[in-house]
Motif scaffolding. Structure first.
Motif, short mmCIF file in Angstrom:
data_model
loop_
_atom_site.label_atom_id
_atom_site.label_comp_id
_atom_site.label_asym_id
_atom_site.label_seq_id
_atom_site.Cartn_x
_atom_site.Cartn_y
_atom_site.Cartn_z
N VAL A 107 4.28 114.97 -48.30
CA VAL A 107 5.39 114.15 -48.78
C VAL A 107 6.66 114.86 -48.33
N SER A 108 7.61 114.12 -47.79
CA SER A 108 8.84 114.75 -47.33
C SER A 108 10.05 113.95 -47.79
N VAL A 113 20.81 108.24 -41.76
CA VAL A 113 22.16 108.10 -41.21
C VAL A 113 23.14 107.48 -42.19
N ARG A 114 22.64 106.79 -43.22
CA ARG A 114 23.52 106.20 -44.24
C ARG A 114 23.76 107.13 -45.41
N GLU A 115 23.39 108.40 -45.26
CA GLU A 115 23.56 109.41 -46.31
C GLU A 115 22.74 109.10 -47.55
N GLU A 116 21.60 108.43 -47.36
CA GLU A 116 20.65 108.18 -48.44
C GLU A 116 19.47 109.11 -48.23
N CYS A 117 18.87 109.53 -49.31
CA CYS A 117 17.73 110.44 -49.22
C CYS A 117 16.44 109.64 -49.33
N GLU A 118 15.63 109.68 -48.27
CA GLU A 118 14.37 108.93 -48.23
C GLU A 118 13.21 109.83 -48.66
N VAL A 119 12.25 109.22 -49.31
CA VAL A 119 10.99 109.90 -49.65
C VAL A 119 9.90 109.21 -48.85
N ASN A 120 9.18 109.99 -48.04
CA ASN A 120 8.15 109.45 -47.17
C ASN A 120 6.83 110.18 -47.40
N ILE A 121 5.74 109.47 -47.17
CA ILE A 121 4.42 110.07 -47.14
C ILE A 121 3.95 110.04 -45.69
N TRP A 122 3.43 111.16 -45.22
CA TRP A 122 2.95 111.28 -43.84
C TRP A 122 1.45 111.51 -43.85
N ASP A 123 0.75 110.91 -42.87
CA ASP A 123 -0.67 111.19 -42.74
C ASP A 123 -0.88 112.23 -41.64
N TYR A 143 11.40 113.32 -57.41
CA TYR A 143 10.40 112.26 -57.22
C TYR A 143 9.37 112.69 -56.18
N GLY A 144 9.82 113.28 -55.07
CA GLY A 144 8.90 113.72 -54.01
C GLY A 144 7.95 114.80 -54.49
N ARG A 145 8.46 115.75 -55.26
CA ARG A 145 7.59 116.82 -55.79
C ARG A 145 6.53 116.25 -56.74
N ASP A 146 6.94 115.33 -57.62
CA ASP A 146 5.98 114.71 -58.53
C ASP A 146 4.92 113.92 -57.77
N LEU A 147 5.36 113.19 -56.75
CA LEU A 147 4.43 112.39 -55.95
C LEU A 147 3.44 113.29 -55.22
N ALA A 148 3.93 114.38 -54.63
CA ALA A 148 3.04 115.31 -53.93
C ALA A 148 2.06 115.95 -54.90
N LYS A 149 2.53 116.27 -56.09
CA LYS A 149 1.64 116.87 -57.10
C LYS A 149 0.55 115.88 -57.50
N ASN A 150 0.91 114.61 -57.71
CA ASN A 150 -0.07 113.59 -58.09
C ASN A 150 -1.08 113.31 -56.98
N LEU A 151 -0.61 113.35 -55.72
CA LEU A 151 -1.51 113.11 -54.59
C LEU A 151 -2.25 114.37 -54.16
N GLU A 152 -1.86 115.50 -54.72
CA GLU A 152 -2.45 116.79 -54.39
C GLU A 152 -2.31 117.12 -52.91
N ILE A 153 -1.11 116.91 -52.37
CA ILE A 153 -0.78 117.28 -51.00
C ILE A 153 0.51 118.07 -51.02
N LYS A 154 0.90 118.65 -49.88
CA LYS A 154 2.07 119.52 -49.86
C LYS A 154 3.38 118.70 -49.82
N PHE A 155 4.43 119.35 -50.27
CA PHE A 155 5.77 118.74 -50.32
C PHE A 155 6.68 119.48 -49.35
N LEU A 156 7.43 118.73 -48.55
CA LEU A 156 8.32 119.30 -47.57
C LEU A 156 9.71 118.73 -47.81
N GLU A 157 10.68 119.61 -48.04
CA GLU A 157 12.06 119.16 -48.28
C GLU A 157 12.87 119.44 -47.02
#
Length: 159
Positions: A107-108, A113-123, A143-157
């Motif tokens: 999860v990253s 470019v619009r200065e919004e922070c996106e949360v993405n899941i990568w395979d 939100y990204g950290r919680d999602l990565a924890k629930n999916l049990e995958i790593k989080f990248l900021e």
């Protein structure tokens, strides 16, 4: 990573004023239909069909505004069959097409470019699944950290 079940991520909940606006536009649509059939008896004349088409054009516009203020986007991950879909819904009605996914990698978060922070899941093949967009970076990271924890995958900021 979770091996069983379906994960549903709601990325966009509507604000209370948007739901009220949608209800108003839907109510106007129903009221216009009611008034049309109350004041015009059904006939097979050209005049009746022209009136019907004018009302239909206005109903499409007003109902479109109702849909604009009431649709919700959900992301569904089915880990039993490794499929993913973006599910657009308006009330009980919705649509979305299932697509195959590989094993999820990370999860990253990053600024677009619009200065919004996106949360993405990568395979594992670097396919990106855009899940959410936040105005505040801190909210996206939480939100990204919680999602990565629930999916049990790593989080990248990322910035």
């Amino acid at each position: 990573m979770k091996s069983k079940g379906v994960l549903k991520i709601v990325s966009e909940k509507r604000a209370w004023y948007e739901r009220i606006l949608a209800a108003v536009f839907y109510a106007i649509s129903v009221y216009v239909i009611y008034l049309f059939y109350l004041n015009n008896s059904v006939s097979f004349t050209e005049k009746y069909y022209i009136k019907s088409l004018k009302i239909l054009a206005n109903l499409i516009f007003v109902s479109g505004l109702g849909i604009r203020f009431s649709y919700v986007i959900n992301h569904h991950f089915n880990f039993d069959v490794m499929k993913y879909r973006v599910y657009w819904s308006v009330g009980p009605f919705g649509f979305g097409k299932w697509k195959d996914i590989n094993n999820l990698d990370r999860v990253s978060t990053f600024l677009n470019v619009r200065e919004e922070c996106e949360v993405n899941i990568w395979d594992v093949r670097n396919n990106r699944y855009k899940i959410a967009v936040f105005d505040e970076i801190d909210n996206a990271v939480i939100y990204g950290r919680d999602l990565a924890k629930n999916l049990e995958i790593k989080f990248l900021e990322r910035n």
